[in-house]
Design a protein around this motif. Structure first.
Motif, PDB file in Angstrom:
ATOM      1  N   ASP A   1       0.834  -1.215   0.000  1.00  0.00           N
ATOM      2  CA  ASP A   1       0.000   0.000   0.000  1.00  0.00           C
ATOM      3  C   ASP A   1       0.859   1.253   0.000  1.00  0.00           C
ATOM      4  O   ASP A   1       0.641   2.182  -0.762  1.00  0.00           O
ATOM      5  CB  ASP A   1      -0.877   0.045   1.270  1.00  0.00           C
ATOM      6  CG  ASP A   1      -2.203  -0.654   1.035  1.00  0.00           C
ATOM      7  OD1 ASP A   1      -2.419  -1.127  -0.096  1.00  0.00           O
ATOM      8  OD2 ASP A   1      -3.003  -0.746   1.986  1.00  0.00           O
TER       9      ASP A   1
ATOM     10  N   SER B   1       1.104   3.855  -3.071  1.00  0.00           N
ATOM     11  CA  SER B   1       0.586   5.229  -2.950  1.00  0.00           C
ATOM     12  C   SER B   1       1.712   6.252  -3.117  1.00  0.00           C
ATOM     13  O   SER B   1       1.490   7.331  -3.680  1.00  0.00           O
ATOM     14  CB  SER B   1      -0.157   5.425  -1.629  1.00  0.00           C
ATOM     15  OG  SER B   1       0.655   5.084  -0.553  1.00  0.00           O
TER      16      SER B   1
ATOM     17  N   LYS C   1       1.192   8.966  -5.911  1.00  0.00           N
ATOM     18  CA  LYS C   1       0.975  10.353  -5.475  1.00  0.00           C
ATOM     19  C   LYS C   1       2.219  11.222  -5.652  1.00  0.00           C
ATOM     20  O   LYS C   1       2.138  12.344  -6.137  1.00  0.00           O
ATOM     21  CB  LYS C   1       0.539  10.370  -4.001  1.00  0.00           C
ATOM     22  CG  LYS C   1      -0.896   9.909  -3.801  1.00  0.00           C
ATOM     23  CD  LYS C   1      -1.251   9.870  -2.322  1.00  0.00           C
ATOM     24  CE  LYS C   1      -2.637   9.263  -2.119  1.00  0.00           C
ATOM     25  NZ  LYS C   1      -2.851   8.856  -0.725  1.00  0.00           N
TER      26      LYS C   1
END
Length: 398
Positions: A285, A289, A293
């Motif tokens: 995760d 991310s 991002k």
């Protein structure tokens, strides 16, 4: 809670000795239960808000930026370290299973067994999420209870060995001291439920009348009673039976009855398959991310596929290169697990709750912090020395 670390407890006892060993086991149990209670209490201490992640609690205490920098690297270290250790544990147990079931078969290198174990993860790592986690968790809990019970039951069945010795086995005073430090890391590694406690509590419904800390605390107490029933018999009986000749994984010291020992090793394999995924999911995760991002990668199935396979391959490679169960446990136990389980909750508690200076709560927290920092400094030294000594006589990739 009950991880593969339980298997190294008799070995830790052999390096600590009866008195200090029992003290270390009991103190760790008490301190980590206390810090778990703090985490459960702090989950909803701000009205109308729940801290569902460890780093959110850290950010509340230390500030937005600093909280992230303090907590996230430590959590990542814990998760990656556990994954590496589980690679080694899975491979070692598969090898022991093979050698027990078929003593006359051609011996196969540990490297290949770690590869066989990791092959499962190249598939499992692509599961979308953890909706089926309760099934995996239940299986892992049953497995850990089973192999703990087999470990001490088969030891009792074997009886105290004729030439059993309980003294320190290191020849020099320095060796004894370093082994002692390393054993503290082994004990610490066994108590590591703090990384996921807030995430678990986040799944419990909560109202002002019935806050989530009630049922959560009951769960923690039940878990800790089971932990005691698993850890203390394995540690004390394992050491009592084998003395200082016990292996760093108790199941390697046991040979008979063959079917039972083979079964226990298979239980360990099933447990660490589930355990690996539980610790790997948050890492996936985080990496995904960060790439999407921060580095503006487009989210895609290909990106997930590459990230997860590369991560499994890296943990496999490190495990194959340094397959030293005992040394890795001591090193990572002290270095990675002490902060999140022993003293970070206490520091956060002191900042947020501001207990009365020199009061009971104040003293308790400071004692936990001092003990934690001492273990964090000393245990990796012992563990690193153990890894270096093992590496001297070890043929890499053999």
């Amino acid at each position: 809670m009950v991880g593969a670390g339980v298997l190294s407890l008799p070995y830790a006892m052999s390096e600590l000795g009866w008195g200090p060993g029992v003290v270390a086991l009991v103190l760790s149990w008490i301190i980590t239960l206390y810090t778990l209670w703090q985490m459960v209490e702090m989950h909803e201490m701000v009205p109308g808000k729940r801290f569902d992640r460890y780093h959110e609690l850290g950010q509340h205490a230390f500030g937005e930026k600093l909280g992230l920098y303090i907590v996230v690297p430590q959590q990542l270290t814990v998760q990656i370290a556990t994954n590496i250790i589980y690679m080694v544990t899975g491979g070692t147990s598969l090898q022991k299973f093979h050698n027990t079931v078929c003593p006359s078969c051609k011996k196969i290198k540990l490297t290949y067994f770690i590869m066989i174990f990791s092959s499962v993860h190249f598939v499992l790592s692509h599961l979308p999420n953890f909706n089926s986690i309760s099934g995996v968790s239940l299986a892992a809990a049953v497995m850990s209870l089973s192999y703990s019970t087999i470990a001490w039951g088969a030891s009792v069945d074997k009886g105290v060995q004729k030439d059993v010795e309980y003294g320190y086995k290191a020849k020099s005073a320095a060796g004894t001291v370093f082994n002692f430090f390393g054993a503290l890391g082994d004990v610490v590694f066994a108590y590591a439920g703090h990384n996921v406690v807030l995430e678990i509590q986040a799944t419990i419904p909560s109202t002002p009348e019935k806050p989530s800390k009630g049922p959560m605390w009951k769960g923690v107490v039940v878990a800790y009673i089971i932990v005691a029933l698993c850890y203390f018999p394995v540690a004390l009986i394992g050491y009592w039976i084998f003395g200082n000749k016990v292996e760093d994984n108790i199941l390697l010291s046991l040979e008979k009855p063959a079917w039972l020992i083979a079964m226990a090793n298979m239980f360990v394999v099933i447990h660490v398959i589930g355990g690996y995924q539980i610790f790997a999911m948050p890492v996936f995760d985080m990496i995904e991310s960060a790439l999407i991002k921060k580095l503006k990668f487009p989210p895609s199935a290909a990106l997930r596929f590459i990230i997860r396979n590369v991560y499994v391959a890296l943990t496999m490679f490190v495990g194959i290169t340094f397959p030293f169960f005992g040394g890795l446990l001591s090193f990572f136990g002290g270095f990675a697990l002490v902060p999140t389980s022993y003293y970070l909750p206490c520091i956060i508690w002191l900042i947020v709750k501001k207990p009365r200076k020199y009061g009971l709560s104040w003293w308790t927290n400071w004692i936990c912090i001092v003990v934690g920092i001492l273990v964090m400094v000393l245990a990796p030294i012992g563990g690193l020395r153990q890894i270096i000594l093992s590496a001297k006589t070890y043929k890499f990739y053999s």
